[in-house]
Design a protein around this motif. Structure first.
Motif, mmCIF file in Angstrom:
data_model
loop_
_atom_site.group_PDB
_atom_site.id
_atom_site.type_symbol
_atom_site.label_atom_id
_atom_site.label_comp_id
_atom_site.label_asym_id
_atom_site.label_seq_id
_atom_site.Cartn_x
_atom_site.Cartn_y
_atom_site.Cartn_z
ATOM 1 N N UNK A 101 -46.239 -11.683 -9.099
ATOM 2 C CA UNK A 101 -47.533 -12.116 -9.615
ATOM 3 C C UNK A 101 -48.020 -11.054 -10.580
ATOM 4 N N UNK A 102 -48.346 -11.497 -11.802
ATOM 5 C CA UNK A 102 -48.885 -10.607 -12.839
ATOM 6 C C UNK A 102 -50.123 -11.263 -13.425
ATOM 7 N N UNK A 103 -51.244 -10.552 -13.397
ATOM 8 C CA UNK A 103 -52.477 -11.034 -14.006
ATOM 9 C C UNK A 103 -52.831 -12.451 -13.525
ATOM 10 N N UNK A 104 -52.731 -12.666 -12.222
ATOM 11 C CA UNK A 104 -53.033 -13.950 -11.575
ATOM 12 C C UNK A 104 -52.096 -15.086 -11.986
ATOM 13 N N UNK A 105 -50.922 -14.756 -12.467
ATOM 14 C CA UNK A 105 -49.927 -15.782 -12.799
ATOM 15 C C UNK A 105 -48.708 -15.577 -11.920
ATOM 16 N N UNK A 106 -48.237 -16.675 -11.326
ATOM 17 C CA UNK A 106 -47.086 -16.648 -10.423
ATOM 18 C C UNK A 106 -45.801 -16.849 -11.215
ATOM 19 N N UNK A 107 -44.829 -15.954 -10.986
ATOM 20 C CA UNK A 107 -43.505 -16.066 -11.597
ATOM 21 C C UNK A 107 -42.462 -16.100 -10.490
ATOM 22 N N UNK A 108 -41.606 -17.114 -10.532
ATOM 23 C CA UNK A 108 -40.502 -17.228 -9.587
ATOM 24 C C UNK A 108 -39.229 -17.268 -10.411
ATOM 25 N N UNK A 109 -38.368 -16.287 -10.169
ATOM 26 C CA UNK A 109 -37.126 -16.141 -10.945
ATOM 27 C C UNK A 109 -37.411 -16.085 -12.441
ATOM 28 N N UNK A 110 -38.538 -15.433 -12.801
ATOM 29 C CA UNK A 110 -38.904 -15.249 -14.202
ATOM 30 C C UNK A 110 -39.632 -16.425 -14.820
ATOM 31 N N UNK A 125 -63.090 -15.393 -9.777
ATOM 32 C CA UNK A 125 -62.777 -13.966 -9.943
ATOM 33 C C UNK A 125 -62.685 -13.585 -11.416
ATOM 34 N N UNK A 126 -62.075 -14.450 -12.236
ATOM 35 C CA UNK A 126 -61.958 -14.166 -13.681
ATOM 36 C C UNK A 126 -63.344 -14.041 -14.309
ATOM 37 N N UNK A 127 -64.293 -14.863 -13.846
ATOM 38 C CA UNK A 127 -65.658 -14.804 -14.378
ATOM 39 C C UNK A 127 -66.270 -13.423 -14.127
ATOM 40 N N UNK A 128 -65.849 -12.771 -13.054
ATOM 41 C CA UNK A 128 -66.333 -11.422 -12.745
ATOM 42 C C UNK A 128 -65.421 -10.333 -13.306
ATOM 43 N N UNK A 129 -64.390 -10.734 -14.093
ATOM 44 C CA UNK A 129 -63.472 -9.767 -14.698
ATOM 45 C C UNK A 129 -62.455 -9.198 -13.718
ATOM 46 N N UNK A 130 -62.196 -9.900 -12.608
ATOM 47 C CA UNK A 130 -61.264 -9.428 -11.587
ATOM 48 C C UNK A 130 -60.054 -10.348 -11.475
ATOM 49 N N UNK A 131 -58.984 -9.833 -10.869
ATOM 50 C CA UNK A 131 -57.833 -10.676 -10.529
ATOM 51 C C UNK A 131 -57.997 -11.156 -9.098
ATOM 52 N N UNK A 132 -57.712 -12.433 -8.865
ATOM 53 C CA UNK A 132 -57.792 -12.978 -7.517
ATOM 54 C C UNK A 132 -56.611 -12.498 -6.676
ATOM 55 N N UNK A 133 -55.417 -12.524 -7.271
ATOM 56 C CA UNK A 133 -54.232 -12.036 -6.577
ATOM 57 C C UNK A 133 -53.816 -10.717 -7.207
#
Length: 188
Positions: A101-110, A125-133
């Protein structure tokens, strides 16, 4: 006359027994079928905790299928690897997968995967400038680069409030009780 009544009572005894047995056998068969279905096919489970919100909430009741093939993004119930309890989580990594997981985006096998069940959480979370994961690579969490054979990598939908594969690693296939088929309570 007394003898006739006793004779009649003796005659009726087998028919009363027959009637009783006509009720006992169907009840016994129903009990055996119900136990068999619960043991081998389907079972009710009560969700505990907040780790799967907004998909499932504390005290929701679901039915799990014990025969379903486990696929990516299925929600499963399994024996906890850290306590004497059962957990409910979402399968993210299948055997042989690499998860990141990078910047709240899930990557599986790239490959990037959308997580529509996370959209409300991430948006808040993005509205508050944070990452959820929090960013992670599976090997940072487990020491393994890929999910081992006969194992799965699971995450809770409420990642800020979930003890999951990031904490305890992989779940063995043998620990999985079943795949959630549907929620039956509450009905909203």
């Amino acid at each position: 006359m007394m003898g006739d009544e006793k004779m009649e009572e003796v005659k009726n005894k087998p028919s009363k027994m027959k009637e009783l047995m006509s009720w006992v056998w169907p009840i016994l068969i129903a009990i055996i079928v119900a136990v068999g279905v619960r043991q081998f096919l389907f079972a009710p489970v009560t969700v505990k905790g907040e780790s799967m919100e907004n998909t499932y909430h504390d005290n929701d009741r679901v039915i799990i299928s014990k025969l379903s093939k486990i696929e990516r993004f299925d929600v499963v119930v399994f024996e906890s690897p850290v306590e004497d309890d059962h957990y409910i989580k979402r399968v993210i990594g299948l055997p042989g997968d690499h998860v990141e997981v990078k910047n709240d985006e899930l990557f599986i096998n790239g490959k990037k995967y959308d997580e529509p069940y996370e959209s409300d959480h991430v948006k808040d979370y993005k509205a508050d400038g944070l990452n959820f994961t929090e960013d992670f690579k599976m090997e940072d969490v487990t020491g393994e680069k890929v999910v081992p054979e006969d194992s799965y990598f699971v995450l809770g939908d409420n990642r800020q409030n979930s003890s999951d594969g990031r904490d305890y690693g992989f779940i063995k296939k043998s620990a999985i009780s079943g795949v959630v088929a549907f929620k039956f309570f509450p009905w909203n």
